[in-house]
Write a protein that holds these residues in place. Structure first.
Motif: not given
Length: 723
Positions: A92-97, A366-369, A559-566
């Protein structure tokens, strides 16, 4: 067999009931601390302005009626019934919406093309798939208009910044209000001593954070339960002892009489009344640690009745003691139990402060990710509950700001004005996001979404109008703090997006990389090199810059890419995406490591997991051959059968090469870029990129430190990006 099946079903149900009740019990110590400590200061804040009491009880009963219906409409109806249902895979939370809107409606900037159907939650598949014409028009509007997506992101960041600002206001308001109770028994105590005691309590509160909530959390639920029992018990006593007729004030008719009598002063007092629902947002923000049913049980069965009784009891006492406006909560406590109640109240404010501090840590994580906050150190304080984290830099900064607010303001009335404004903005942002979720994610008729906004948005805007009128009396503090945080977050996101756009525009194609290696006679040195970048295909510009000036790279190049998904969490089986680059003899690989915004990033094991997945990838490669084998048939005669074997001769050789390279050592290559605005950029862009973003990059954790890379194995490639 039927009896065994029925017995197993009963056992599973019993286990479910026990788990739900246990979660409901635990939620008292994490979720409801802020909401349950509001009675300490609501009446005091409401009557601290120009609102006065007269011979009749219309003002007191009107305030009680407003408190009752505000508690009923916002926490009970809005959050418990509706908003808790808008979870994102249980989070939950703002980022969940915002996550739901990004993934299902394509309205955000943070959605990723790498999100696959496998990441959609069971909830996503259960919502109606039939879309109305209006729903499609809303989605098309956001899709075609870039400015609308910018506004949506800013609204989300505004709500997040207000919650982070609550991390400053909640501890100061709660602790200072509780400590002021000492003056009831020691009226000659100087204000400086009271402020000093509050500062000591705050320092102790923030000093405990590094232990983690899993070590001190076992104290929270009993304290809150004891506090709620005190509220309910004292409330019942005051109702019957002072004025049983106070129960009549639950009628909305007294709200009408209140405004008829108080007029403009009554409207301005709404800011204090709204403090009765501070902390309601935590029910949704902390949903990931509990379940919807457990939160609903805890609130409706215990929290809501005890709070209503507490406010009714205090109103009954005030109706007979109108001179005790500024200390009515503690004076309404019977003399015999004053000190126990005072002690529990102080402990309860610490618990309430702990809840919002933990929520602040989670939001910043969450914001940093998602690339909306500078890199900070995140310490996971529990091996079992990933949501329990500690951020040292943020913790001590919050402590300093809390001490500054307590020492500078000293007046809880001014802090209350700032507090109320921050809370009402957060709730209104949630209401606006829920409109989009109802209409485009749940695919309900847009009229239902309008009705949701009309009912709850109208109530919140009424309170907002009163809170904004008190900006000059302390409300400016929440605006200044939130605008600073909003500027920081939006600037970091803007600068990061410009940096990524530059890398994508200037990346080197794989064909060019292989041709470059053949023409320049690049030497291969033993070992493995992990090249970290945000480029998901091809080679980043910093690698071409390195090879051009130093024509050599390692035997195995990844080649490594760290990816944050929603999405909240990415399954372990979907964490790594590996592909080969070019022919096998070049030993080049592309690896995308995907994380959800609630996933734990274990930097120390990342290297091990990467190499393990590379080896697993190679073992799955190879070719198949057919061989004829002779075997007896059913009648005893000899026959032949073709059998297909998978031979991994080449893969086995590559596996051996990778193991040898690992023994030779692992190196890490990271760009050390300086992002600068181009000469033709506007003054605002130059200020944002060169000054603000540059300052944040210099003073945040470096990527190498965040990844836990040993300095002896680090290769940093310096470049200047003109964006």
């Amino acid at each position: 067999m039927v009896q065994e099946s029925g017995s197993a079903t009963r056992e599973s149900r019993l286990k479910l009931y026990k788990t739900t009740l246990l979660l409901a019990y635990q939620s008292f110590g994490v979720v409801y601390g802020d909401l349950c400590t509001s009675p300490i200061y609501v009446y005091k804040s409401t009557f601290s302005g120009s609102l006065q009491l007269y011979e009749e009880d219309n003002e007191i009963f009107g305030v009680l009626s407003l408190v009752f219906w505000t508690l009923t409409i916002i926490p009970l109806c809005k959050y418990i019934i509706f908003v808790l249902g808008a979870d994102d895979n249980g989070e939950g939370g703002t980022f969940a919406l915002y996550s739901l809107l990004c993934r299902r409606s394509k309205m955000g900037f943070l959605q990723s093309s790498h999100i696959e159907n496998g990441f959609l939650s069971a909830q996503d598949s259960s919502v109606p798939t039939k879309e109305t014409t209006t729903n499609l028009l809303i989605k098309e509007y956001f899709k075609k208009r870039h400015s609308s997506r910018v506004v949506l992101l800013l609204v989300v960041l505004l709500g997040t910044s207000m919650v982070i600002g609550d991390g400053i206001l909640t501890p100061t308001m709660s602790v200072l209000s509780a400590v002021y109770g000492i003056q009831i028994k020691v009226p000659n105590l100087h204000e400086n001593y009271t402020v000093a005691i509050a500062c000591v309590v705050l320092v102790g509160l923030f000093a405990l954070q590094h232990f983690g909530t899993h070590r001190v959390g076992f104290l929270f639920a009993p304290i809150l339960l004891a506090w709620l029992l005190c509220l309910g018990g004292v409330g019942i006593y005051n109702i019957f002892h002072w004025n049983p007729g106070v129960i009549n004030s639950l009628s909305p008719y007294y709200i009408y009489k209140f405004f008829q009598k108080a007029g403009k002063n009554g409207w301005r007092s709404l800011g204090g009344i709204f403090l009765c629902v501070t902390g309601a947002e935590a029910m949704f923000a902390d949903l990931g640690h509990f379940s919807k049913l457990s939160l609903r049980i805890a609130f409706t069965v215990i929290v809501y009745p005890c709070l209503v009784l507490a406010y009714m009891g205090e109103a009954a006492y005030l109706s007979k003691h109108k001179d005790d406006l500024q200390s009515s909560f503690y004076k309404a406590v019977p003399e015999e139990i004053f000190w126990p109640v005072f002690l529990i109240a102080t402990l309860a404010t610490v618990v309430g402060s702990q809840a919002i501090i933990s929520a602040t840590f989670s939001l910043i994580s969450q914001s940093r990710a998602l690339g909306c906050f500078p890199r900070v150190k995140i310490v996971h304080t529990s091996n079992n509950i990933h949501g329990q984290i500690y951020i040292p830099e943020v913790n001590w900064l919050l402590m300093l700001l809390c001490l500054a607010v307590v020492s500078g303001f000293r007046d809880t009335a001014m802090i209350a004005n700032a507090y109320g404004l921050a809370v009402v903005i957060v709730m209104f942002v949630t209401t606006l996001l829920m409109f989009l979720v109802i209409s485009t994610v749940w695919n309900r008729n847009v009229l239902w979404a309008f009705l949701f906004v009309l009912v709850f948005g109208f109530v919140e805007l009424c309170y907002f109008s009163a809170c904004i009128a008190n900006v000059d009396e302390g409300g400016w503090l929440s605006l200044v703090v939130s605008l600073l945080i909003l500027t920081l977050m939006s600037t970091w996101h803007y600068g990061t997006s410009k940096k990524l756009a530059f890398e994508l525009e200037n990346k080197v194609s794989l064909d060019s990389l292989l041709t470059l290696g053949s023409n320049m006679g690049i030497a291969r040195v033993p070992g493995i090199c992990l090249v970290y970048s945000d480029v998901t295909s091809g080679a980043p510009p910093m690698f071409a810059h390195f090879v051009t000036n130093f024509p050599a790279f390692h035997q195995i190049l990844i080649f490594v890419t760290l990816q944050s998904l929603m999405v909240p969490k990415v399954p372990e089986c979907e964490r790594f995406q590996i592909a080969r680059i070019g022919p096998a003899e070049f030993s080049l690989f592309q690896c995308i490591v995907r994380y959800g915004y609630r996933d734990v990033r274990d930097s120390h094991d990342l290297e091990t997991h990467l190499i393990e997945n590379i080896l697993r990838f190679l073992k799955c490669q190879g070719h198949s051959i057919e061989m004829a084998i002779r075997e007896p048939t059913e009648n005893g005669e000899s026959g032949t059968r073709k059998v297909r074997f998978r031979i991994n001769l080449e893969a086995n050789n590559e596996v051996g090469e990778v193991m040898e390279a690992k023994e030779a050592g692992v190196a890490y290559m990271i760009s050390k870029t300086s992002v600068r605005a181009s000469g033709a950029s506007s003054f605002v862009k130059k200020f944002a990129i060169n000054i603000v973003y540059g300052f944040l990059r210099r003073n945040s954790r470096s990527p190498a430190t965040a990844l836990g890379i040993p300095p002896t194995s680090l290769i940093e490639v310096g470049m200047v990006y003109r964006v």
